[in-house]
Design an enzyme around this catalytic site. Sequence first.
Site, PDB file in Angstrom:
ATOM      1  N   LYS A 183       0.847  -1.199   0.323  1.00 23.34           N
ATOM      2  CA  LYS A 183      -0.284   0.072   0.202  1.00 23.34           C
ATOM      3  C   LYS A 183       0.806   1.213  -0.042  1.00 23.34           C
ATOM      4  CE  LYS A 183      -3.004  -3.083   0.022  1.00 23.34           C
ATOM      5  NZ  LYS A 183      -4.137  -3.627   0.575  1.00 23.34           N
TER       6      LYS A 183
HETATM    7  C1  LIG Z   1      -5.069  -4.579   1.020  1.00 19.52           C
HETATM    8  C2  LIG Z   1      -6.744  -4.411   0.892  1.00 19.52           C
HETATM    9  C3  LIG Z   1      -7.542  -4.767   2.021  1.00 19.52           C
HETATM   10  C4  LIG Z   1      -6.663  -5.655   3.225  1.00 19.52           C
HETATM   11  O1  LIG Z   1      -5.913  -5.083   3.914  1.00 19.52           O
HETATM   12  P1  LIG Z   1      -5.086  -6.015   4.794  1.00 19.52           P
HETATM   13  O2  LIG Z   1      -4.281  -5.113   5.611  1.00 19.52           O
HETATM   14  O3  LIG Z   1      -4.139  -6.837   3.950  1.00 19.52           O
HETATM   15  O4  LIG Z   1      -5.699  -6.698   5.742  1.00 19.52           O
HETATM   16  C5  LIG Z   1      -8.893  -4.479   2.122  1.00 19.52           C
HETATM   17  N1  LIG Z   1      -9.181  -3.892   0.818  1.00 19.52           N
HETATM   18  C6  LIG Z   1      -8.550  -3.555  -0.039  1.00 19.52           C
HETATM   19  C7  LIG Z   1      -9.399  -3.098  -1.227  1.00 19.52           C
HETATM   20  C8  LIG Z   1      -7.249  -3.759  -0.352  1.00 19.52           C
HETATM   21  O5  LIG Z   1      -6.547  -3.428  -1.452  1.00 19.52           O
END
Ligand SMILES: *Cc1c(COP(=O)(O)O)cnc(C)c1O
Length: 371
Positions: A183
Amino acid sequence: MNSIPVNEPLLDGNEQKYLAECIETGWISSEGPFVNRFESQFAARVDRKYGIAVSNGSGALDIAIVALGIGRGDEVILPTFTIISCAAAIVRAGAIPVVVDADPVTWNMDVSQIEAKITPRTKAIMAVHIYGLPVEMDEISRLADKYGLLVIEDAAEMLGQTYKSRPCGSFGDLSTFSFYPNKHVTTGEGGILVTDDPHLAERCRSLRNLCFEPHQRFVHQELGWNLRMSNLHAALGVAQLERLDEFVARKRNMGRLYTQLLADLTQIELPLSTTDYAQNIYWVYGIVLKDEVPFDAKAVSAKLAAANIGSRPFFWGMHEQPVLLKMGLFEGVSCPVATRLARRGFYIPSGLALTEAQIDRVGTVLKEILK
Ligand SMILES: *Cc1c(COP(=O)(O)O)cnc(C)c1O
């Protein structure tokens, strides 16, 4: 040949310094001072009043659903083309996920199909921004107002992005983010909920901390989770957030370079670089094989892997998830666009540490594979 991973984060700012501060002061749990600092700086960055940091983005969605009072028998509308976390949060709360197909060009939920899915049981719309462009929030907000629906905004992929100049993450009754290493800001593992409503913020805080009661700590009125973020994770977050503008610029530069390199390949569909509501932020650089290409995304990924280049397939729609179908969900539901994207789409190395030389090599190899 050196391998090019699908993602590699950049950790060369104040990460070490702040982590060392945690160790030196002994503050490593969620009680440490970086947690509040990260929450308030993060919330301010997306124009919200409150931030509630948690240990991952999926958990943030679990909390959001329960905090908003969504439960047994309630319906929540969401894109089929998304991560399982979105549907899982709805199903675990006893509510019913109602899916909408994707737009073939932006890959976001096709908002023109939402209204037909609204019933007297619909309680909320889960708006998820996918890959690089925000979902069309104006239409979602219009429908939410018209039918009195709540909005949960999953902005995990869209930190630093805007929709019509307003930050993504500022639209939901509750909005959520993830800080997984792919992210725009990472804490290793982590997530956050943001809101402007002090009562909702308090509920989220309680739900992330096992719903301990302020007056009689070990007497519980409700079941929560332990989803607290540690001071170590928050220290990383504070350091990363300092560089968000630079990170966003890097992502956009990556997108521009890939688009230049791949523009003359007629066999593939590339992400839109701009729309009238946003400039692509390229959380990942996605590619869709046109139907005339005689192989699928899996085959391209295998060929990229043979050249030591990482890639990932696109999301597999919720309406095709065995675990959800076994629960009796989505009977007779067809989402042809998402079904196609799942088979024809993949994304190439898109991490913040990616160099221009690596981008060039990915482009060259991809041209070889597709020619
Ligand atoms: C990465 C992601 C998540 C989940 O996040 P985690 O921290 O990996 O649990 C949820 N929604 C979207 C759209 C994502 O890209």
